[in-house]
Design an enzyme around this catalytic site. Structure first.
Site, PDB file in Angstrom:
ATOM      1  N   TYR A 112       0.859  -1.191   0.000  1.00 38.45           N
ATOM      2  CA  TYR A 112       0.000   0.000   0.000  1.00 38.45           C
ATOM      3  C   TYR A 112       0.889   1.233   0.000  1.00 38.45           C
ATOM      4  CZ  TYR A 112      -3.502   3.401   1.627  1.00 38.45           C
ATOM      5  OH  TYR A 112      -4.307   4.489   1.751  1.00 38.45           O
ATOM      6  N   TYR A 120      -3.294   5.341   9.149  1.00 37.55           N
ATOM      7  CA  TYR A 120      -2.783   3.999   8.845  1.00 37.55           C
ATOM      8  C   TYR A 120      -1.514   3.816   9.658  1.00 37.55           C
ATOM      9  CZ  TYR A 120      -1.707  -0.087   5.894  1.00 37.55           C
ATOM     10  OH  TYR A 120      -1.453  -1.359   5.417  1.00 37.55           O
TER      11      TYR A 120
END
Length: 310
Positions: free
Chosen positions: A180, A190
């Site tokens: 990612y 995140y």
């Protein structure tokens, strides 16, 4: 016409426990191209997954373009947190969700595949799993245990899979993992060491490509997928507020990211899991025989942007 032809190939896809994520989409794309597919499912989720399959709840998702139904050659209980059975804590090994599955480790999976199919028996290995217990925490608030756990499950497990499944794979086999953009850019929300784990996974991809390429002739690549509201991603929760802002507000983190990336990408549309599956099928085919050690972005072009447009 250049077809993606995987007839006669066997794939193992780790990280499939429902029909809503990239793992399932990759498995389906490989099956569409003619491969036989074995999957590894996390033991606590395996029972539900098998029940959904048995009751026909996933029949529509399993339908291939020619009308056939995708059938998994094997469904294996698989916990990538553990390399060998000795690594599994005794209380977990004897717990209700684990004790009936035998050796759920990476080495146990390799032994199961070897026993069922002989050696060599694989052509494709897909690492479609990640876990960070503290992913909703800022990095500054992440514990050592949470950080190392994220790196262990999300990055080192790929190293372990290549170690243990590489010898079972035929020469010039393909290994693919999923990363990612948080490995390269700051993505607030995140956290928990997951951005570090993804950066490690991408670095390991390059080193594994060199080592596995020279040792066995295998190719190792990574797909950097854009945000997608799978069940696993939806569990990340809501983005933490800035200091002093009080309660968390707005949409869950993954929904925020899907909307933001759609609005700011060259292709202003949501990512479909199928697009990641199709890219994986290409990377695992002979059409990609010259590609290894690469990180391929499948995110509607968002990674190329340097300024928000909305």
């Amino acid at each position: 016409m250049l077809p993606i032809d995987l007839v006669g190939k066997r794939a193992f896809v780790a990280g499939v426990a429902d029909d809503g994520g990239f793992g399932f989409a990759i498995a389906k794309a490989l099956a569409e191209a003619g491969a036989s597919v074995c999957v590894g499912a996390w033991p606590p989720a395996l029972g539900i997954f098998q029940t959904l399959l048995r009751r026909g709840k996933l029949d529509e998702s399993l339908k291939l373009s020619d009308g056939r139904k995708m059938e998994f050659e094997r469904i294996i209980a698989f916990d990538a947190e553990y390399d060998t059975l000795d690594d599994v804590p005794p209380d977990l090994r004897e717990s209700k969700r684990y004790k009936d599955h035998g050796d759920v480790t990476i080495q146990g999976c390799a032994a199961r595949l070897r026993a069922d199919f002989g050696e060599p028996c694989l052509d494709i290995v897909v690492h479609s799993l990640a876990n960070g217990a503290e992913v909703s925490r800022d990095l500054l608030a992440t514990s050592r245990k949470g950080y190392l756990g994220a790196v262990s499950v999300s990055a080192y497990s790929m190293v372990s899979m290549v170690q243990r499944l590489g010898p079972l794979a035929r020469p010039r086999s393909a290994f693919v993992s999923l990363t990612y953009l948080a490995s390269e850019r700051v993505i607030p929300g995140y956290g928990g060491g997951m951005s570090s784990a993804k950066a490690a996974l991408e670095s390991d991809t390059r080193v594994l490509a060199w080592e596995a390429g020279r040792k066995w002739g295998h190719r190792v690549n990574c797909i950097s997928a854009g945000p997608f509201a799978s069940r696993a991603a939806s569990a990340i929760g809501r983005q933490a507020p800035a200091e002093g802002e009080g309660q968390v507000k707005g949409k869950p983190f993954i929904e925020q990211m899907v909307d933001y990336v759609k609005d700011n990408s060259p292709l202003a549309e949501p990512l479909a899991a199928r697009e990641v599956g199709d890219t994986a099928a290409f990377l695992c085919s002979s059409l990609a025989s010259g590609i290894t050690g690469s990180v391929i972005h499948v995110d509607k072009g968002y990674h190329a942007m340097g300024k928000a447009v909305s």
